[in-house]
Structure formats: structure tokens, C-alpha cells
Design a protein around this motif. Structure first.
Motif, PDB file in Angstrom:
ATOM      1  N   LEU A 140       0.820  -1.204   0.000  1.00 57.84           N
ATOM      2  CA  LEU A 140       0.000   0.000   0.000  1.00 57.84           C
ATOM      3  C   LEU A 140       0.851   1.250   0.000  1.00 57.84           C
ATOM      4  O   LEU A 140       0.578   2.222  -0.704  1.00 57.84           O
ATOM      5  CB  LEU A 140      -0.848   0.027   1.264  1.00 57.84           C
ATOM      6  CG  LEU A 140      -2.263  -0.498   1.172  1.00 57.84           C
ATOM      7  CD1 LEU A 140      -2.950  -0.267   2.499  1.00 57.84           C
ATOM      8  CD2 LEU A 140      -3.025   0.219   0.065  1.00 57.84           C
ATOM      9  N   LYS A 141       1.886   1.198   0.830  1.00 59.51           N
ATOM     10  CA  LYS A 141       2.747   2.352   0.986  1.00 59.51           C
ATOM     11  C   LYS A 141       3.405   2.674  -0.355  1.00 59.51           C
ATOM     12  O   LYS A 141       3.461   3.828  -0.790  1.00 59.51           O
ATOM     13  CB  LYS A 141       3.827   2.027   2.035  1.00 59.51           C
ATOM     14  CG  LYS A 141       4.484   3.239   2.595  1.00 59.51           C
ATOM     15  CD  LYS A 141       5.171   2.892   3.919  1.00 59.51           C
ATOM     16  CE  LYS A 141       6.147   3.985   4.290  1.00 59.51           C
ATOM     17  NZ  LYS A 141       7.535   3.639   4.071  1.00 59.51           N
TER      18      LYS A 141
ATOM     19  N   LEU B 289       2.256   1.923  -3.282  1.00 57.52           N
ATOM     20  CA  LEU B 289       1.243   2.458  -4.191  1.00 57.52           C
ATOM     21  C   LEU B 289       0.987   3.925  -3.909  1.00 57.52           C
ATOM     22  O   LEU B 289       0.911   4.762  -4.801  1.00 57.52           O
ATOM     23  CB  LEU B 289      -0.069   1.681  -4.047  1.00 57.52           C
ATOM     24  CG  LEU B 289      -0.058   0.244  -4.525  1.00 57.52           C
ATOM     25  CD1 LEU B 289      -1.433  -0.378  -4.328  1.00 57.52           C
ATOM     26  CD2 LEU B 289       0.340   0.170  -6.003  1.00 57.52           C
ATOM     27  N   LYS B 290       0.862   4.216  -2.620  1.00 54.43           N
ATOM     28  CA  LYS B 290       0.535   5.590  -2.239  1.00 54.43           C
ATOM     29  C   LYS B 290       1.625   6.548  -2.660  1.00 54.43           C
ATOM     30  O   LYS B 290       1.366   7.607  -3.215  1.00 54.43           O
ATOM     31  CB  LYS B 290       0.322   5.665  -0.718  1.00 54.43           C
ATOM     32  CG  LYS B 290      -1.073   6.079  -0.351  1.00 54.43           C
ATOM     33  CD  LYS B 290      -1.174   6.404   1.122  1.00 54.43           C
ATOM     34  CE  LYS B 290      -0.883   7.850   1.402  1.00 54.43           C
ATOM     35  NZ  LYS B 290       0.054   8.070   2.507  1.00 54.43           N
TER      36      LYS B 290
END
Lengths: 360, 195
Positions: free
Chosen positions: B175-176, B178-179
Motif C-alpha cells: 500500500l505504501k 502504491l501511495k
């Protein structure tokens, strides 16, 4: 354990399981709505997190592959020892509320049927265990089940049910439209799987209309009490341990409409509310003679189980002399309103009367 | 008579499962119909071999039918099916990746790559999809399970044969990435707009 959402950053929200499920299923018991409302300064953070989750869902989405699904199923059917010559015809199962309950679902796998057009050809080889009633005539077909329930099957509709119900539920499968008058048996719920709707009751009567080609599904209640949930609401309540079921509760003369496109469940009144009949119901006299209109509204409200909202002070001076034995509810309301120079509106399941009263 | 008895909540799925175990073919068909699109989506995520996925799903349901009397009353049919599909696909073909792969540091995207991506796909979703494809296979799988199929961290861990912490780590590192990736793209986009 209370969490302090005021210090959450985007990552914290992304990591929160209940937040994720809320965003994905858009429903719940209002828990997250309350948190959002209570943390106005966090709105940007929350919206960023929600946006990423939704974007991710879209990015992960693959087109529904009805053809492959059908292909695999056909092979499975061929290969299993006792071939289940039944096309999978029901979509995602919906959740139910309670003693008497209806669940509406959304349309997962719904297109398998719609696109391959084989739904009409469902043939069960397991004739020994299943009865298939297909109404190809122009007239309503009555089906009497062993438990005493009576089902009125509309034209172009099919009902499938086991020769013997199992020990736990009475389960039938409907395509199209039918009216169900279900024999009461609290031990054994009666479950109807219709295209995108699962309806569960213990004993009541209601109509389900779930044609594949229609844009909506309706469950209209004649007697008894039914609660309706959308798939999303159901999933959400299932994920959490404390289930206070949200959703709609239907009483007689109300119906739930599930809009497939909007994936939304709405509650409204049936088109022609009928007089409520219960064992204790007294018959109502609709021949009014110089009757205060407030009392008239009260009688109508009780007779049809429909809430009528009006300003008592305004209409206190109005009275009616009219015979309304034969008209249906909305016709009655029309005549009354004309007489007292008012108008009515149906909002959700309520009738709202507005006017200036009768003082001249 | 108010509705809402907590015990009833899983009744539908459970009663469907029980009916299936009792040999109800319609219930079997229903289970298939409920889950097939999700299984195809997940299958495509963990294996590029479409024929293998189809064959595996076929076998999975045949075995399910043949062994129905021996199955437990599993409350999450979806979890059961996903895990069975995963086990079968890995057994059939794709070798289970070593956990070291998860530890591999992802290389920062080069500015050139990002610009190219901007030019080709202005759409946010496409960018995200591209970013996802640059995650490790296992990160992709975990993110697919958690954010598309709505499984819990516990379920993701158990499905992928990881402990809870490792599963969380896998998800959040993905997620990190992607963010940050998206943020970077936006910054570059703004920069070019100003010129």
C-alpha cells in the motif's frame, strides 16, 4: 477499545479493517458515518483513504467472464457422478433478518443467465428429488405444497422445489413472479431464491417480482412482517460481531424495490393498498356522516396500516359526509382531499396531507 | 415480533452449504454461481495460465461435490473456495515463491518511467493498475484479497500460509508503495502543468 480517529492519517484508515469493509460495501450500522460526522477536520484524510481503496477496487476489477463461467460449469456438470443438470441460476445470496425476513441481493453472476440465454432450458434430471413447475400458459397457476403453502405462479415463471423439504428449511426457487401464501411454521423458515432476491419468512404472504430482464425487483407484503436488507448491508453486518440489523422492515401494504443499477433498496407503498385482514381486525365503516376529517384519517390509517401525516389543528374544522365503501385507498384520499380542498403526497411509505383547512 | 436474531445471520450461507452437503444440486449450482467470478478474478491474479485456472476450478468443484459428505460446516464458503483454489494452483504449477522475494526492496520508479506512464495513461485507475503490477506477486495477491475480495487480514494470512504479522506487513508495504507512487505521479503532473 475506542480509537482516536482524530489523529489517524491515510495509512491508519487504510489499515483499519472495518473502515476498508465500510468503503467496499458502502453499508453498515452507521458506525463510520458517525465517525465521519464527528471528525470534520479529518474529512480530507478520510476521503483520500476511501478514494484509494475504491480506486484499488476498480484497478483490480476484471470483466465478468460469463462465457468461461458457463464453460467450466458445463464440464463440471458432465463430470460429476450424479450430474446436476441444473444451471446455476441464483446470484449472490442475501441476508436475512429475523423471524420474518426478506433479503435482497445484488447481481453477482447475474449475467451468466442473461447472456447465455439458457435459463429457459433448465432441465432437471433429478426429477426424483425435484419438481419443476413452469407456467407457460396465460393464466396464473396455483401450486399447493405439502406443507400447506399455496403459491400462485404467474405466466412465464418457473418454480422449482424439492419433493421433500429438508429438515431445516423449506426452500424453493423462483424465476419470474409469484404470490406466496406461506403456511406458518416457526421451526422451518420458508426461503425463496429469486434472481437477485432471497426472501425468508416463517409464515406470511407476499409477492415477489424478479424477472431477469426487469430493472428492479420488488417484494410486496400482504400480511405479516418482513425485513429487507441489501447485500451490502448484510455483508457489513455479518463482518461485525454485534449485529444490529439495519435495512427495511416491511409491514402489510409496503413494498421493497431493489434497483439493480443503483444497487439500492427503497421502501414505498404498494400501488393498491388493501384492507388489512387479521384475525382481530374489525371491519371498518367507510360511510362517513358529518365525520371530523381527523377521525377519517385515523380510520383509514388503521384500516390500511398506512401512516397518514397531517396537521391536526389545521384540519380540526373539517368534516366529511361521503360514502367510500368501494374505492381503493388512493381513490378515497383523492375524494376526501377534493372535499376539504387539500392534497396528498406519498412520501416513502407515508401519506402526507396538506391544505389550508376548512375555516371560511 | 421484531426481527434480528444474531444466530440467523449466517444462516443463508450455512443453509446453502448444508443443503449442498445433503446432495442438493441446486444449492451446488448456487454456490458455483455465487463465487465463480470472484474465483476467476483471483485465479488470474495468481497465475497467468488461463487454462490452468479453468481446469483447477473445474477440479475444485468436482472434488467439492464428490467429497461433500465429509466436509465441515464451514461458515465462510468463500474463504474455503479461495484457499482451495490457491492450494490447487500452486500444487499444479506455479512454484510457491520464497519469502525472500517479499523482502526485496522495490526499486524506486525512474522519472522517465513515470513520465511515460503519464503520457500514455492519464487515467488515475490506469496509473494505479500500472503501479500494482510493479508490486511483488505476493504483495499483489495480498492486496487483491484484502481490497478487492474484502477478506480480513486474518483470512489473507491463513490463505497465503503466513503469520498475521507477515501478512499485514506484506499488505502495508504494498500500500505504501502504491501511495507514494501515486503521490509522485501527481507531483510530476503538477510540475509539468506549471511549465
Amino acid at each position: 477499545m475506542a480509537k482516536d480517529y482524530s489523529t489517524y492519517d491515510v495509512e491508519d484508515f487504510l489499515e483499519d479493517e472495518s473502515f476498508k469493509s465500510w468503503v467496499l460495501t458502502k453499508a453498515g450500522n452507521g458506525h463510520w458515518e458517525k465517525i465521519v460526522a464527528g471528525h470534520p477536520h479529518q474529512h480530507q484524510v478520510i476521503s483520500d483513504a476511501a478514494k484509494l481503496i475504491l480506486d484499488l477496487k476498480k484497478a483490480e476489477q476484471t470483466p465478468e467472464d460469463a462465457e468461461t463461467a458457463r464453460l467450466i460449469w458445463n464440464n463440471i456438470r458432465k463430470d460429476i457422478q450424479a450430474p446436476a443438470r441444473v444451471v446455476p441460476f441464483m446470484p449472490k445470496v442475501f441476508r436475512i433478518a429475523a423471524s420474518i425476513a426478506v433479503i435482497l441481493g445484488c447481481w453477482f453472476g447475474y449475467r451468466i443467465l442473461r447472456t447465455d440465454g439458457i435459463s429457459g432450458k433448465i432441465v432437471s434430471q433429478s426429477e426424483a428429488t425435484q419438481t419443476v413447475e413452469k407456467n407457460t400458459s396465460e393464466k396464473v397457476k396455483q401450486i399447493h405444497l405439502a406443507d400447506g403453502s399455496v403459491i400462485s405462479l404467474q405466466p412465464n415463471s418457473t418454480l422449482r422445489y424439492p419433493k421433500d423439504f429438508n429438515e431445516e428449511t423449506r426452500t424453493v426457487y423462483l424465476e419470474g413472479e409469484a404470490f406466496f401464501d406461506i403456511a406458518k411454521n416457526p421451526e422451518k423458515p420458508f426461503v425463496v431464491f429469486a434472481n437477485e432476491v432471497v426472501t425468508k419468512v416463517l409464515g406470511t404472504s407476499f409477492n415477489i417480482k424478479a424477472f431477469e430482464q426487469d430493472k428492479d425487483i420488488t417484494v410486496a407484503v400482504k400480511t405479516g412482517r418482513v425485513s429487507v436488507l441489501s447485500k451490502n448491508e448484510f455483508d457489513q453486518s455479518r463482518d461485525q460481531q454485534n449485529q444490529t440489523l439495519s435495512g427495511l422492515i416491511l409491514t402489510p401494504n409496503q413494498k421493497a424495490v431493489y434497483l439493480k443499477n443503483e444497487e439500492q433498496l427503497k421502501k414505498t407503498l404498494v400501488e393498491q393498498p388493501s384492507l388489512i385482514t387479521t384475525s382481530t381486525a374489525k371491519s371498518y365503516d367507510f360511510n362517513f356522516e358529518n365525520k371530523p376529517v381527523n377521525e377519517v384519517f385515523d380510520i383509514l390509517s388503521k384500516a390500511y396500516g398506512v401512516e397518514i401525516i397531517y396537521d391536526e389543528d389545521i384540519f380540526r374544522s373539517c368534516s366529511l359526509t361521503v360514502g367510500l365503501e368501494d374505492e381503493e385507498l388512493f381513490e378515497k384520499l383523492k375524494i376526501i382531499c377534493k372535499t376539504i380542498n387539500a392534497s396528498y403526497q406519498v412520501i416513502d411509505t407515508k401519506v402526507l396531507i396538506s391544505g389550508k383547512g376548512c375555516k371560511f | 415480533m421484531e426481527p434480528a436474531s444474531d444466530q440467523n445471520l449466517n444462516l443463508d450461507e450455512l443453509s446453502l452449504w448444508k443443503a449442498f452437503k445433503a446432495g442438493d444440486e441446486v444449492a451446488f449450482a448456487e454456490i458455483y454461481r455465487l463465487h465463480i467470478q470472484g474465483l476467476l478474478n483471483y485465479g488470474n491474479k495468481i497465475s497467468p495460465d488461463r487454462q490452468l485456472i479453468q481446469d483447477t476450478i473445474h477440479d475444485l468443484f468436482i472434488e467439492l461435490w464428490n467429497s461433500r459428505q465429509r466436509l465441515n460446516d464451514t461458515t465462510s464458503v468463500k474463504f474455503y473456495l479461495f484457499r482451495a483454489l490457491r492450494n490447487k494452483i500452486f500444487r499444479a504449477g506455479r512454484p510457491e515463491m520464497s519469502s525472500e522475494e517479499d523482502m526485496l526492496q522495490l526499486t524506486e520508479p525512474s522519472a522517465e518511467f513515470l513520465m511515460m506512464e503519464n503520457e500514455m495513461e492519464s487515467d488515475r485507475i490506469d496509473r494505479l493498475r500500472a503501479a500494482v503490477s510493479r508490486l511483488s506477486k505476493r504483495q499483489q495477491e495480498a492486496i487483491n484479497l484484502r481490497y478487492f475480495h474484502d477478506f480480513s487480514n486474518d483470512e489473507v494470512a491463513s490463505m497465503m500460509g503466513l503469520n498475521y504479522q507477515s501478512a499485514c506487513k506484506l499488505i502495508y508495504s504494498g500500500l505504501k508503495f502504491l501511495k507514494e507512487n501515486i503521490k509522485l505521479l501527481i507531483i510530476i503532473l503538477l510540475y509539468f502543468r506549471e511549465l
